[in-house]
Motif scaffolding. Structure first.
Motif, PDB file in Angstrom:
ATOM      1  N   VAL A   1       0.846  -1.199   0.000  1.00  0.00           N
ATOM      2  CA  VAL A   1       0.000   0.000   0.000  1.00  0.00           C
ATOM      3  C   VAL A   1       0.882   1.251   0.000  1.00  0.00           C
ATOM      4  CG1 VAL A   1      -1.646   1.348   1.386  1.00  0.00           C
ATOM      5  CG2 VAL A   1      -2.006  -1.107   1.068  1.00  0.00           C
ATOM      6  N   MET A   2       1.946   1.215   0.780  1.00  0.00           N
ATOM      7  CA  MET A   2       2.845   2.367   0.880  1.00  0.00           C
ATOM      8  C   MET A   2       3.451   2.686  -0.484  1.00  0.00           C
ATOM      9  SD  MET A   2       5.548   3.012   3.930  1.00  0.00           S
ATOM     10  CE  MET A   2       6.211   1.358   3.823  1.00  0.00           C
ATOM     11  N   LEU A   3       3.900   1.669  -1.189  1.00  0.00           N
ATOM     12  CA  LEU A   3       4.507   1.889  -2.506  1.00  0.00           C
ATOM     13  C   LEU A   3       3.474   2.408  -3.503  1.00  0.00           C
ATOM     14  CD1 LEU A   3       6.885  -1.215  -2.752  1.00  0.00           C
ATOM     15  CD2 LEU A   3       7.471   1.173  -2.208  1.00  0.00           C
TER      16      LEU A   3
ATOM     17  N   LYS B   1       2.692   6.608  -5.758  1.00  0.00           N
ATOM     18  CA  LYS B   1       2.355   6.952  -7.139  1.00  0.00           C
ATOM     19  C   LYS B   1       0.935   7.508  -7.263  1.00  0.00           C
ATOM     20  CE  LYS B   1       4.119   2.892  -8.060  1.00  0.00           C
ATOM     21  NZ  LYS B   1       4.163   1.550  -8.636  1.00  0.00           N
ATOM     22  N   ASP B   2       0.086   7.170  -6.293  1.00  0.00           N
ATOM     23  CA  ASP B   2      -1.336   7.477  -6.431  1.00  0.00           C
ATOM     24  C   ASP B   2      -1.887   7.765  -5.038  1.00  0.00           C
ATOM     25  OD1 ASP B   2      -4.080   7.412  -6.715  1.00  0.00           O
ATOM     26  OD2 ASP B   2      -4.177   5.434  -7.650  1.00  0.00           O
ATOM     27  N   ARG B   3      -2.076   9.060  -4.751  1.00  0.00           N
ATOM     28  CA  ARG B   3      -2.466   9.469  -3.402  1.00  0.00           C
ATOM     29  C   ARG B   3      -3.820   8.917  -2.983  1.00  0.00           C
ATOM     30  NH1 ARG B   3       0.557  10.282   0.345  1.00  0.00           N
ATOM     31  NH2 ARG B   3      -1.024  11.505   1.415  1.00  0.00           N
ATOM     32  N   ASP B   4      -4.693   8.631  -3.951  1.00  0.00           N
ATOM     33  CA  ASP B   4      -6.013   8.108  -3.602  1.00  0.00           C
ATOM     34  C   ASP B   4      -5.930   6.732  -2.949  1.00  0.00           C
ATOM     35  OD1 ASP B   4      -7.826  10.141  -4.294  1.00  0.00           O
ATOM     36  OD2 ASP B   4      -7.651   9.640  -6.418  1.00  0.00           O
ATOM     37  N   VAL B   5      -4.793   6.061  -3.117  1.00  0.00           N
ATOM     38  CA  VAL B   5      -4.652   4.712  -2.564  1.00  0.00           C
ATOM     39  C   VAL B   5      -4.950   4.687  -1.064  1.00  0.00           C
ATOM     40  CG1 VAL B   5      -2.942   2.952  -1.940  1.00  0.00           C
ATOM     41  CG2 VAL B   5      -3.091   3.763  -4.294  1.00  0.00           C
ATOM     42  N   VAL B   6      -4.487   5.708  -0.366  1.00  0.00           N
ATOM     43  CA  VAL B   6      -4.636   5.701   1.091  1.00  0.00           C
ATOM     44  C   VAL B   6      -6.117   5.673   1.481  1.00  0.00           C
ATOM     45  CG1 VAL B   6      -4.125   6.916   3.230  1.00  0.00           C
ATOM     46  CG2 VAL B   6      -2.436   6.863   1.399  1.00  0.00           C
ATOM     47  N   SER B   7      -6.899   6.545   0.873  1.00  0.00           N
ATOM     48  CA  SER B   7      -8.329   6.568   1.190  1.00  0.00           C
ATOM     49  C   SER B   7      -9.030   5.319   0.654  1.00  0.00           C
ATOM     50  CB  SER B   7      -8.954   7.838   0.601  1.00  0.00           C
ATOM     51  OG  SER B   7     -10.342   7.858   0.796  1.00  0.00           O
TER      52      SER B   7
ATOM     53  N   PRO C   1      -7.090  -1.868  -7.581  1.00  0.00           N
ATOM     54  CA  PRO C   1      -6.718  -0.526  -8.056  1.00  0.00           C
ATOM     55  C   PRO C   1      -7.729   0.551  -7.662  1.00  0.00           C
ATOM     56  CG  PRO C   1      -7.457  -1.931  -9.881  1.00  0.00           C
ATOM     57  CD  PRO C   1      -7.349  -2.809  -8.681  1.00  0.00           C
ATOM     58  N   THR C   2      -7.253   1.768  -7.450  1.00  0.00           N
ATOM     59  CA  THR C   2      -8.159   2.872  -7.106  1.00  0.00           C
ATOM     60  C   THR C   2      -9.083   3.198  -8.280  1.00  0.00           C
ATOM     61  OG1 THR C   2      -6.546   4.511  -7.847  1.00  0.00           O
ATOM     62  CG2 THR C   2      -6.535   3.961  -5.513  1.00  0.00           C
ATOM     63  N   ARG C   3      -8.632   2.832  -9.475  1.00  0.00           N
ATOM     64  CA  ARG C   3      -9.450   3.055 -10.667  1.00  0.00           C
ATOM     65  C   ARG C   3     -10.899   2.639 -10.458  1.00  0.00           C
ATOM     66  NH1 ARG C   3     -10.788  -0.872 -13.344  1.00  0.00           N
ATOM     67  NH2 ARG C   3      -9.023  -2.179 -12.716  1.00  0.00           N
TER      68      ARG C   3
END
Lengths: 606, 606
Positions: free
Chosen positions: A509-511, A515-521, A590-592
């Protein structure tokens, strides 16, 4: 109607056998008086108070609710009498400093008390609970004079307290707070604004109410860095510690809610109300959030309580109600049908409740030791120790609050489900538990906010995964010790695997998040739930390990108790813990799949 | 307050593009008048009625509830007027036979109507819904005279109907029914007993109420084989089809419930009430359960409805309410904060609701075709065809009812969660949706009962796994066709794997159950949920496949609609479908973890 029975047997098991509180208390300055005898006597007496005084008011409170008449809020019948007994018993000051009239016992004792009270009567427990929040804030940030004025009556319980944060336009996002505080010549302030969702904002239980209020000074910076904290008493205190002039703070209306109806949820109007600055200007939010981790353990309790209460009553019903025959053959051939308790699917529901209640309680007792250490460090002004314990607690509390309140809702709903159609009928009280519990994932930071706090702040931003590494190291070491025991091995193996997976997930998740800030949420909720299931698995292995040890050393009259602990642990590992894997999979997706739909395309009509 | 908007765009997509209802209707005798134009006109008009007449009564109904005064039940303000419009519109007879005054349209049209009505106003929809149950029973098992007497006013909606099954001592286990029916000289019977949880048992919407009642004849065998079915009208019908003498059936009290408060849930006292036998003596249960599969699709709707309604309103709120900044950077820099819709975690909740609502609706439209075929087979007395379609439906309905109502609860609670603390406040209506929805997993067979019906009866006992083999064959064939499409391939691959796993799980459970009968009850819930997730995955692939095809053929003004379908399908596969795996794991875990604890060791006090 659910009648609460304090789970003293389980509490003693956790305190004495699993977490060795006697030794823990012996090492605390506040633990001087917390000898095993005294602790047991206090918990027994608290249990009695909850069973005999608070539990009988549970359903009445829901039926009557609170009333606002002529600007004054009244609580349901019996609440005032019960509260008076609470004050007379000195319960409010249990863990409060002796210098302000408290009993100076460890903070954990207060949490154990809170669990029992909140389980017996959630709404009732809100009143003293909010007072505690006000007490903590004044204790940590108040001037000497403010402490002298407010802490003694609050500790006695003669006065109550509130926390006034939320406004109509903002709850989570407190940077949007608009309430204004105008400085006066005498050093006080005049506060004007509207606060909503103020629990215990007004009521008839105490002679005064001390509001802790977030507001803005003139010219303060916008956002969270321009908010200050104020004390606004309902009645201005007199020189001699009495109650003087009525202040300009009033309950405008009571919210009509889904549940906790005996808890007064007020819209509070501040109209040139006299207030006193507490803590430094513009640092109100930081002040408010000190001790937030300790306070949030208090809300985590609200996952354990409903699971316990709903389980107790559902179990009674399942033993009593007869329907169909057990699939494995008649169990009560002389009866028209077998009791529900003989049906595997009903046991699945009951054991889920039990595993949540007892697993959650263990999480609470585990975290409460750290809370004790943190308070101790505060008392001795050991800032390094404060930070150490606060960091540890800061990692645990969002897991406890977020995960346990989600599971508390599940447990309460399973209790209704055991009752079948009768679960939907008010008189049985099961639906009240579900309605009351529903608030727990919404207030004091929603589950989504807890999840962001855990993953975004505690795990990634503050420790770059270190918080997970540190915790799992401890868990793995424990698991490794039990790999050779025949009973414990399957659980220990599973737990070891999970500690490795938890770290791996964190890194992945950290990696991705770089690249994609939305990952955290996008990942936060699943990360929280995953963390919760693994943490609870650790607690169940700890309980099973003690129980196994006790059984192997034999000769204990509690054999059945220990055997049940092991069986419940097995249930947890085999039937609930697999859920962690679905969270692991979702977390990495993916956040997509969340972000690609334009807002206007989320619905099509016509 | 939630304002319902009929999801006509989605309905048309399912009818015309995914399931080709025009061709389906063209092949039915009842479809003669169901031309695309007429179908669209009817659904549009039904949508209008639901939006304009029923939706505005949703919150009022909850606030007012029903009242019992002087032995008569009154419904909330506006219900009677709306019901009159319902009758005038001829809505009750939409799918009823023309010979009794119905419009003779396919059964599926009735189900689509029910979805809209139940979503707009759950409580209101209960009244005509129960009448349908009575109508079906009389249509299938009534004598010619009974049909003539009761079906015409029921079809018009002038009379209402109920199903009186449950008694205080039994709900699921109807073999315990005690209500007595004494034969009279004139061929009628006198019924005496108490029925509980009788929806629409009494109300002021219709001039008469026709109760279908389970009771025992003197000397009838014990258990389920000694129960007969009776018609007991509130007012005895006169020769000319009017309303005569008041019968000895009365509402003793109204249940106070968690939700659906505008639906009258009555305790009904039968006191020498005149009744008429319907169907053969002692075969009442079989009669009652004919058409049960069709009726249960009606309750499956009650998973879709709350997901849709709660989603609609949560989406509006998420677009409107501003809190914090999106993690990927400011989205609305000129505003004080970004809308909730920009937060990934909020989208996770909204898309879960959307995927449940639209995936569930697809399941419903899929099953409704089989319902049409079954009714057609009944009408033409083609018993072989009846059995074939009933078997197919018998496999689908417990999945639909059990799985969709569980997910409906999740969706309704997510809607509250999107609102944060405001979700708990009554005026927003979100908590009402959650309270109303909570009944769905309890009535018409709890989730546990649906699960047993699916796994124990439909899958293992009746078909030795054949039902799963047959269904998955169809699913796998469909998935295989889409393996080469770039967009669909990941989903098709996953679905193919799941069809194989579903069969494998079925075999493994079947083999275990031969050695250990408890396996069926222990595995049933997880089997049901697993089946639900896979079935819904099939529905999402079907929708995504059509959408992909439409986009590839291009030039359609609905491009955004199709793109959203594909994105939602991806969300479902990547974030919800992984849950199937945790159910697979739990399902195979040993029954020991459920059964090994002795009942008396499930709790320890003191």
């Amino acid at each position: 109607m659910p009648q609460y029975k304090a789970p003293l047997r389980d509490m003693k098991f956790l305190m004495n056998d699993v977490f060795d509180y006697p030794r823990h208390y012996a090492g605390l300055s506040s633990g001087e008086n917390a000898t095993p005898d005294i602790v047991e006597a206090i918990l027994n007496e608290c249990g009695r108070f909850c069973e005999e005084e608070l539990s009988p008011l549970y359903q009445i409170g829901d039926e009557e609710g609170c009333k606002l008449e002529n600007g004054e809020v009244t609580t349901p019948k019996g609440f005032k009498e019960a509260y008076n007994q609470y004050v007379m018993g000195g319960w409010q000051g249990l863990s409060a400093p002796e210098e302000f009239g408290g009993q100076g016992l460890p903070a954990s004792m207060g949490l154990f008390k809170q669990e029992m009270m909140g389980t017996a009567n959630w709404s009732f427990a809100m009143y003293p609970g909010l007072s505690l929040g006000a007490m903590n804030t004044i204790y940590l940030h108040g001037s000497e004079e403010q402490k002298q004025t407010y802490l003694v009556p609050l500790t006695e319980g003669r006065w109550g307290g509130t926390m006034c944060l939320t406004e109509p336009q903002c709850g989570t996002d407190l940077g949007q707070v608009k309430t204004k505080a105008e400085p006066q010549k005498d050093g006080s302030y005049k506060l004007t604004g509207t606060k909503i969702f103020i629990s215990s904002g007004d009521h008839d239980l105490t002679e005064n109410i001390v509001h802790i209020v977030l507001a803005r000074l003139p010219g303060a910076p916008a956002g969270t860095r321009g908010i200050s904290l104020f004390i606004v008493p309902k009645f201005l205190p007199t020189e001699d510690g009495g109650v003087g002039e009525r202040n300009g703070v009033n309950c405008g209306s009571l919210e009509k809610k889904m549940g906790i109806k005996a808890s007064a949820t007020c819209v509070m109007n501040f109209d040139d109300a006299t207030g006193y600055l507490i803590g430094p200007e513009n640092e109100g939010l930081e002040c408010m959030f000190t001790f937030m981790n300790t306070a949030r353990i208090g809300t985590a309790i609200q996952g354990v309580g409903p699971a316990e209460l709903s389980y107790q009553w559902a179990l009674e019903y399942a033993k009593d109600r007869r329907s169909m025959r057990a699939l494995s053959g008649k169990k009560e051939p002389d009866q028209v049908a077998d009791s529900l308790i003989h049906h595997a699917d009903v046991r699945r529901m009951l054991l889920t409740q039990k595993a949540i209640a007892e697993g959650g309680r263990a999480m609470l007792y585990y975290a409460a030791k750290t809370a004790d250490h943190m308070v101790e460090a505060h008392t001795t002004n050991d800032e390094k120790a404060v930070k150490k314990h606060d960091d540890k607690l800061g990692f645990l509390t969002p897991i406890l609050k977020g995960f346990l309140t989600e599971l508390g809702n599940e447990a309460a709903n399973l209790g209704m489900q055991v009752f079948g159609g009768h679960g939907y009928i008010r008189e049985h009280g099961m639906e009240q538990i579900a309605r009351d519990t529903r608030i727990a994932t919404l207030y004091e930071g929603t589950t989504g906010i807890q999840a962001l706090d855990l993953l975004g702040r505690k795990v990634l931003l503050m420790t770059q995964g270190g918080a997970v590494r540190e915790f799992t190291l401890k868990v793995a070491n424990f698991a490794r010790k039990h790999l050779t025991n025949r009973t414990l091995r399957p659980m220990a193996v599973e737990l070891l695997k999970l500690t490795a997976q938890w770290n791996l997930l964190t890194v992945r998740v950290m990696l991705s998040a770089r690249k994609d800030r939305d990952v955290v949420s996008a990942a936060a909720y699943d990360f929280l739930m995953y963390s919760g299931y693994v943490s609870m698995a650790y607690m169940w292995l700890r309980q099973a390990a003690v129980a196994t040890d006790k059984l192997e050393n034999g000769g204990d009259e509690s054999e059945a108790f220990y055997q049940t602990k092991i069986s419940t642990a097995e249930f947890y590992y085999e039937r609930l813990l697999p859920r962690a894997q679905s969270h692991a999979t979702s977390m990495l997706s993916p956040t997509r799949n969340l972000m690609q739909i334009e807002a206007e395309n989320l619905a099509f009509t016509g």
